[in-house]
Design a protein around this motif. Structure first.
Motif, PDB file in Angstrom:
ATOM      1  N   SER A  43       0.840  -1.203   0.000  1.00 38.12           N
ATOM      2  CA  SER A  43       0.000   0.000   0.000  1.00 38.12           C
ATOM      3  C   SER A  43       0.871   1.248   0.000  1.00 38.12           C
ATOM      4  CB  SER A  43      -0.901   0.020   1.246  1.00 38.12           C
ATOM      5  OG  SER A  43      -1.693  -1.143   1.327  1.00 38.12           O
ATOM      6  N   PHE A  44       0.408   2.275  -0.686  1.00 36.60           N
ATOM      7  CA  PHE A  44       1.091   3.565  -0.627  1.00 36.60           C
ATOM      8  C   PHE A  44       0.170   4.662  -1.157  1.00 36.60           C
ATOM      9  CE2 PHE A  44       2.329   1.634  -4.682  1.00 36.60           C
ATOM     10  CZ  PHE A  44       2.139   2.655  -5.604  1.00 36.60           C
ATOM     11  N   LEU A  45       0.499   5.888  -0.771  1.00 40.19           N
ATOM     12  CA  LEU A  45      -0.159   7.087  -1.283  1.00 40.19           C
ATOM     13  C   LEU A  45       0.816   7.765  -2.230  1.00 40.19           C
ATOM     14  CD1 LEU A  45      -2.407   9.335  -1.173  1.00 40.19           C
ATOM     15  CD2 LEU A  45      -1.088  10.343   0.718  1.00 40.19           C
ATOM     16  N   PHE A  46       0.421   7.932  -3.486  1.00 42.83           N
ATOM     17  CA  PHE A  46       1.284   8.584  -4.474  1.00 42.83           C
ATOM     18  C   PHE A  46       0.845  10.026  -4.623  1.00 42.83           C
ATOM     19  CE2 PHE A  46       3.022   9.956  -8.411  1.00 42.83           C
ATOM     20  CZ  PHE A  46       4.181   9.206  -8.601  1.00 42.83           C
ATOM     21  N   LEU A  47       1.734  10.965  -4.325  1.00 42.06           N
ATOM     22  CA  LEU A  47       1.458  12.393  -4.488  1.00 42.06           C
ATOM     23  C   LEU A  47       2.067  12.844  -5.804  1.00 42.06           C
ATOM     24  CD1 LEU A  47       2.132  13.743  -0.890  1.00 42.06           C
ATOM     25  CD2 LEU A  47      -0.008  12.936  -1.902  1.00 42.06           C
ATOM     26  N   TYR A  48       1.219  13.374  -6.675  1.00 41.33           N
ATOM     27  CA  TYR A  48       1.626  13.711  -8.039  1.00 41.33           C
ATOM     28  C   TYR A  48       1.554  15.214  -8.245  1.00 41.33           C
ATOM     29  CZ  TYR A  48       1.498  13.853 -13.156  1.00 41.33           C
ATOM     30  OH  TYR A  48       1.754  14.119 -14.474  1.00 41.33           O
ATOM     31  N   LEU A  49       2.673  15.797  -8.693  1.00 36.69           N
ATOM     32  CA  LEU A  49       2.710  17.225  -8.962  1.00 36.69           C
ATOM     33  C   LEU A  49       3.057  17.450 -10.432  1.00 36.69           C
ATOM     34  CD1 LEU A  49       2.474  20.085  -7.780  1.00 36.69           C
ATOM     35  CD2 LEU A  49       4.943  20.037  -7.358  1.00 36.69           C
ATOM     36  N   GLY A  50       2.076  17.941 -11.174  1.00 36.89           N
ATOM     37  CA  GLY A  50       2.279  18.333 -12.562  1.00 36.89           C
ATOM     38  C   GLY A  50       1.908  19.792 -12.692  1.00 36.89           C
TER      39      GLY A  50
END
Length: 410
Positions: free
Chosen positions: A211-218
């Motif tokens: 499990s993980f939380l992916f933080l995406y910055l575009g």
């Protein structure tokens, strides 16, 4: 109402389970696969034979001898399957060709004119993708399809993007069907942050299992959620709208209509605005930031370089953005109970250490379960192309990752 299944579907599911185990734990022997998958040795042997015949895995060597016959090791065959990935941003589309092992064989950035409409963008990007697959000398018989990492919000079941805030004049656009027509192949579509999380899970193997939380910055900010190896989409396909987590009761206006969202504080445009407000035009000019509405991509690159080089003003506003990231991540982690946060996206290049440090400080200082386990904060294993590689992984993951839909859909 839940649907039943039949033996052919179980066979396909078991094949996906074994392939996923080989990808995640490989190189691995047939003997090791049985306890990893919960299947009998005979079933593993039968499934492996089918995978070998299909060209999806290969016998890649031998395990060290333990006194008896050395066990044959199995690994995925990179040339077993290919997929095209497309990440759409307002100023450009990034197109990649990816093999089954997750290696990027070819990539291209396609510039998009200001205000470009879908009818102009789709054929341009589809043509670039076709030229790219020819350049990579991909076997057409093993090219499974094209994945699209699209700006949100989306109507997932319909395959449509719905008035994305950074694409002027777009309403409800049937993007998936348009790309299917333009490419003549299967197309999968998801929002960019979820696609990135799928790519991280698919490519990351053992390092991203669980499990993980992916933080995406575009251009904006979003999140993808993976729980026990399952990606969460939500009912409409818009799970993970991290940019709309509340952090300030009377803050900056957001495109959703609210004034308490984290997005305006941590997006590239938001951090550039913070630089001008806090440090003025002189500091911005020193860094090379103009503040013009049509120069966000160029300004953000200059700001990141300045922060990485130690400029006080640039470092200050990037670190402040990291603290806001941490505020929002703390709430998300408390809700999801994950033990890993992954940070990625083209816009984090060069400033990952600053952002990760601030997020780490926030989530591990007040985490409800901190006495049980620490939350790891890490940068993406894929790098800044995670959106496009994630788009390609929509196809690979959709075809080969075990999931309940394999048991319930024809």
């Amino acid at each position: 109402m839940r649907q039943g299944t039949n033996l052919p579907r179980v066979g396909g599911y078991n094949q996906a389970v074994v392939l996923d185990a080989i990808r995640t734990a490989g190189p691995v022997s047939r003997v090791e696969l049985a306890p990893l998958t919960g299947l009998t040795s005979q079933t593993v042997s039968n499934v492996v034979r089918r995978l070998l015949d299909a060209g999806l895995v290969s016998e890649s060597g031998y395990a060290p001898s333990s006194g008896g016959k050395r066990r044959t090791l199995l690994s995925p065959r990179p040339d077993g399957a290919y997929a095209v990935g497309v990440q759409l941003d307002p100023d450009a589309a990034v197109v990649v060709v990816v093999d089954l092992a997750g290696e990027v064989l070819a990539s291209r950035r396609v510039a998009l004119p200001d205000g470009a409409q879908p009818a102009d963008i789709v054929p341009r990007v589809a043509g670039a993708a076709q030229r790219l697959t020819a350049k990579a000398q991909v076997d057409p018989a093993r090219l499974l399809g094209t994945g699209i990492a699209a700006p949100g919000p989306i109507d997932g079941p319909a395959g449509e993007v719905v008035s994305p805030p950074n694409f002027t004049g777009w309403g409800r656009v049937p993007l998936r069907a348009m790309f299917e027509t333009a490419t003549g192949m299967p197309v999968a579509m998801d929002n960019d942050a979820t696609a990135a999380a799928i790519g991280e899970r698919w490519i990351g193997g053992r390092a991203r299992a669980g499990s993980f939380l992916f933080l995406y910055l575009g251009t904006g900010v979003g999140a993808g959620v993976v729980l026990n190896n399952t990606v969460l989409h939500g009912d409409s396909g818009n799970a993970g709208e991290f940019g709309h987590i509340a952090v300030d009761a009377e803050g900056l206006p957001c495109d959703c209509g609210g004034t308490n969202c984290v997005g305006p504080y941590v997006s590239p445009a938001g951090v550039i605005g913070d630089l001008l407000r806090r440090h003025g035009a002189e500091a911005a000019g020193r860094i090379g930031v103009s503040g013009a509405a049509d120069a966000v991509h160029r300004d953000w690159k200059a700001l990141r370089q300045a922060a990485r080089g130690g400029d006080t003003a640039a470092h200050d506003v990037v670190r402040r953005a990291g603290r806001r990231f941490g505020q929002a991540a703390r709430g998300a982690v408390a809700l999801l109970d994950v033990s890993r946060i992954v940070l990625g996206g083209e816009s984090v290049r060069g400033i990952e250490p600053i952002l990760c440090e601030e997020i780490d400080a926030a989530v591990n200082a007040t985490c409800v379960a901190r006495s049980i386990r620490r939350i790891d904060v890490e940068k993406s294993v894929i790098g800044d192309a995670v959106g496009a590689v994630g788009a390609a992984s929509l196809i690979l993951h959709g075809n080969y990752a075990p999931g309940w839909r394999m048991l319930t859909q024809a």
